[in-house]
Motif scaffolding. Sequence first.
Motif, short mmCIF file in Angstrom:
data_model
loop_
_atom_site.label_atom_id
_atom_site.label_comp_id
_atom_site.label_asym_id
_atom_site.label_seq_id
_atom_site.Cartn_x
_atom_site.Cartn_y
_atom_site.Cartn_z
N LYS A 527 39.42 30.74 15.03
CA LYS A 527 38.15 31.34 15.47
C LYS A 527 37.34 31.83 14.25
O LYS A 527 36.11 31.74 14.23
CB LYS A 527 38.41 32.50 16.43
CG LYS A 527 38.94 32.05 17.80
CD LYS A 527 39.36 33.24 18.65
CE LYS A 527 39.96 32.77 19.98
NZ LYS A 527 40.51 33.91 20.78
N MET A 528 38.05 32.35 13.28
CA MET A 528 37.37 32.81 12.06
C MET A 528 36.72 31.62 11.34
O MET A 528 35.59 31.73 10.83
CB MET A 528 38.35 33.52 11.12
CG MET A 528 38.67 34.95 11.50
SD MET A 528 37.22 36.05 11.40
CE MET A 528 36.85 35.99 9.66
N ARG A 529 37.42 30.50 11.28
CA ARG A 529 36.84 29.33 10.60
C ARG A 529 35.59 28.85 11.34
O ARG A 529 34.60 28.44 10.72
CB ARG A 529 37.88 28.21 10.50
CG ARG A 529 39.07 28.55 9.63
CD ARG A 529 39.77 27.30 9.11
NE ARG A 529 40.34 26.50 10.17
CZ ARG A 529 41.59 26.62 10.62
NH1 ARG A 529 42.39 27.55 10.10
NH2 ARG A 529 42.05 25.82 11.56
N THR A 530 35.64 28.92 12.67
CA THR A 530 34.46 28.54 13.45
C THR A 530 33.31 29.50 13.17
O THR A 530 32.15 29.09 12.99
CB THR A 530 34.79 28.54 14.95
OG1 THR A 530 35.84 27.61 15.20
CG2 THR A 530 33.57 28.14 15.78
N ALA A 531 33.63 30.79 13.14
CA ALA A 531 32.59 31.80 12.88
C ALA A 531 32.01 31.63 11.48
O ALA A 531 30.78 31.74 11.28
CB ALA A 531 33.18 33.20 13.05
N LEU A 532 32.87 31.34 10.53
CA LEU A 532 32.40 31.21 9.14
C LEU A 532 31.58 29.94 8.92
O LEU A 532 30.84 29.83 7.93
CB LEU A 532 33.60 31.24 8.18
CG LEU A 532 34.33 32.58 8.07
CD1 LEU A 532 35.61 32.44 7.24
CD2 LEU A 532 33.42 33.65 7.46
N GLN A 533 31.70 28.97 9.84
CA GLN A 533 30.83 27.80 9.74
C GLN A 533 29.36 28.19 9.94
O GLN A 533 28.46 27.58 9.36
CB GLN A 533 31.21 26.75 10.79
CG GLN A 533 32.52 26.03 10.51
CD GLN A 533 32.80 24.97 11.56
OE1 GLN A 533 31.97 24.09 11.81
NE2 GLN A 533 33.96 25.05 12.18
N LYS A 534 29.14 29.20 10.76
CA LYS A 534 27.76 29.61 11.04
C LYS A 534 27.09 30.24 9.82
O LYS A 534 25.87 30.30 9.73
CB LYS A 534 27.73 30.59 12.23
CG LYS A 534 28.26 29.95 13.52
CD LYS A 534 28.12 30.89 14.69
CE LYS A 534 28.65 30.23 15.96
NZ LYS A 534 27.96 28.94 16.28
N VAL A 535 27.90 30.71 8.88
CA VAL A 535 27.34 31.26 7.64
C VAL A 535 26.60 30.17 6.88
O VAL A 535 25.61 30.41 6.18
CB VAL A 535 28.45 31.88 6.77
CG1 VAL A 535 27.91 32.38 5.44
CG2 VAL A 535 29.14 33.02 7.52
N VAL A 536 27.12 28.92 7.00
CA VAL A 536 26.56 27.80 6.25
C VAL A 536 25.45 27.10 7.04
O VAL A 536 24.80 26.20 6.55
CB VAL A 536 27.70 26.82 5.85
CG1 VAL A 536 27.20 25.73 4.92
CG2 VAL A 536 28.84 27.58 5.17
N ASP A 537 25.24 27.54 8.31
CA ASP A 537 24.10 27.01 9.08
C ASP A 537 22.78 27.40 8.41
O ASP A 537 22.73 28.28 7.54
CB ASP A 537 24.12 27.59 10.50
CG ASP A 537 25.18 26.91 11.36
OD1 ASP A 537 25.75 25.91 10.88
OD2 ASP A 537 25.43 27.40 12.47
#
Length: 644
Positions: A527-537
Motif C-alpha cells: 500500500k505504501m508503494r502504491t501511495a508513493l507512486q502518487k508522489v511521482v504523478d
Amino acid sequence: MLRTFQSRSLVICAVLVTGFSALSARLIQIQLVDRKRYAENGTSSGEMDRLPAMRGMIVDCNEEVLAKSLPMATVMVDLTHLSDPKTVAWGLARSEAKARPEWSTLDTHDQARLIKALRSKILTNENGEDIVEKHLAYVIGVLARPLGMRREELRAKIEEKRAANPKGYFALGRELPGDAAEPLRDAIEDSGIRGVRLENSLKRWYNAPTVATHVIGYTGEKEETGADGEVIHRAVGKAGIEASMEEYLRGRDGWRKFRSDAVGAPLPGDAESLLPPRAGLNVQLTLDMGIQTIVEEELDAAMTEYQSKRAAVVVMDPKTGAILAMVSRPNFDLNLRENITTNGFNFALQAVYEPGSTFKIVASSGAMNEKLVTPQSQIFCNNGIYHEGAIEVKDHGGYGMLSVEGILQHSSNIGAYKLALQLGNERFYRYVKDFGFGRKTGVLLAGESSGRARNSGNAVDFSRAAYGYALNVTPLQVATAYCAIGNDGSLLKPHIVKALIANDGSVVERYDPEVVSQVVRPDVARKMRTALQKVVDKQGTAPLAAVPGFHVAGKTGTARMHNPNGRGYLEGHYTVSFAGMLPAEDPKFVAVVVIDDPRTTKVTHFGGTIAAPVFGKMAARIANAMNLQPTEPVETPSSRTASR
C-alpha cells in the motif's frame, strides 16, 4: 718372509684403523658437538629476503578488477654497513677477484676462497677510511646508471643522508617496477657491494581510480620492525574496503634466507631456508560497475548543473540488501591520492543530515501497520498551519482534508504529524528504530555514522521528527529503510561484500542476505508503494522523477541546513533529496539521491526540482542496464502523432 709380510699387514691395518677412527671421531664431533657452532657460522654471514604476500584483488559483482597489486622493489641503503670497513671490504675483494684472469675458471667455492684471501689482504694493507671511500665509489659506479642518476647526484644524496644520520637506513629509489628492478638486483648481486639491498614490495593499483573511490578505499605504508631488526614497509588498508577487509586481503609474508659457509661460498637452500608467501583472498563486492558508472556520470552532471559541492547516491537491491552503487562527492584519484584530507569523506556513509519529508514513510506506514488508518483515510491538515501550545507546524500549501496518500503526494507536514500523533510518541520512535535509524547499519565499511534519532521526550522534537527534522540520518540509512518498503516490509542489513574468493577461483565465504526485522506487514508495504507512486504523478511533488515505461514510487525531501557556526538554520540553504524505487509494483532497485546546498538560480531548491530529475535520469539508464522490461506503454514521437 711370511712373518715379515704379516707384520707389515698388521702395521698397515693399524694405521688405517687409527686414521678412520680419528676421522670418525672428528665427524662425530662436528655432527654432535660443534653442529650448532658450524650452523651459526653458516647462517651468520647470510641475509634474509622478505617475500611480501600478494595482496588480494578487489573485484565487482561481475569480477571486473577494481584494485590489484603490482610487484615493485625499493633500493634500501644501510649506512651502518656502508661505513664499516670489515663489511665493505667484501665488496672490494670481489671486485678485485673478478678482475683476475683465472676468475672465470674457478668454481664457486674457490671463488669464495679467493675473495676471502683478498679481503684479508685489503684489511691488512689499507686503512678503514680508504676502504670505505673506495667501496662507496664502487657502489656509485654500480648503481648510478640502473637508477637513472648521475654519479654526482647519487653521491650527494648518500652524503646528505649520512650527514643527517650516520647509521641511518633509507630508501634510495622507491617503487621500481619489475623490469627495472631485476637488472638492478643482478648488478648488486654480481658486484658484491655491501650496504645496499633491494626490498621487495607491492604497489596497489586501481584500474578506475576516480570511480567508487570511497567504497574501495586505499592503502598506506606502515613501518614495522622485522625479525632481524630491519625496518619493513608494509602496505595496509587505510580506508574503505581496503581497511575493513584488511585481515582477508593482506595474506602472509614469506622469507628466504641466504646462507654461506665459512669462506663465504653460498650454501644450497633447504626446507628451513624458505617460507613461501601466502597470497591474500580476493574480495568480491556487490557493486556493479556498470550501474556505478551511470550514477557517477549523472551525479557529476547534476552537481555542475545545480552548482553543488557535496552529494551522494546509494543504489540497492531491496530483495537482498546488496549495494549496487555508492557514490560520494567530492572524490579523489585513488592512484594519485591528492586532496584526501578534504575529499576523503564518504558522504553516503558518514555524513548526517536532517532528511526532511523522505522521513514521512515512518509515520504513515506505522499508522497503517497499526491499522489506525488506511491509504484513503482523511486527515484534516488545518489549511496550512497548526498550533498547539509551543508546537507550530506549517505546510507550504493550505491543505484542508487530505487522504494518507494525499499527505504523501503533497508532502504535508501537518498530515505527517497528525499520523505520528495517532501512533503516539513511544510507538512512533519504535518504528523509527525498526526502520534502522539512529544506529549503524553494520555494513562492512569503515567509519559509518549512526546518526541520531532518539526519543527526547520533548513534544516539539516529536512534532519535528514526524516530517524529518530534530534528528539526522545517513543516505545509506534512508536507502535501507526504503528497501524495507520495496521488500514487503522486511528490513535487510545492507551489504557491500558478496564473497571471499581464493586465487584458484574457489569461494571461501559467501555473504548472504541478512534479515534484520519485519518492520511492517507485506500488505502495508505494498500500500505504501502504491501511495508513493502518487508522489511521482503530475499532481505530486516529484513528476520529474518519472521514468517512461515504468511506475516509480518515491518521496521528496527538502530540509533547511544547520548553521555550522551557530544555532538555527542558514537562510536559503537546503539539503534536497529523493528516495525512490522501480518498478513500483515489484522493485528491482532503490535509489536515494542527496544533494547538499545547491546554489543554482535556475530552479527553486526543492527535492522535487533538483534531486527528483537526477533520480529520473539515472533510474532510466539503470533500468536499461539491468534489462528491465517496461510495464507501461512508452510514448514515442510516432505514437503521439497517431494519437492526435
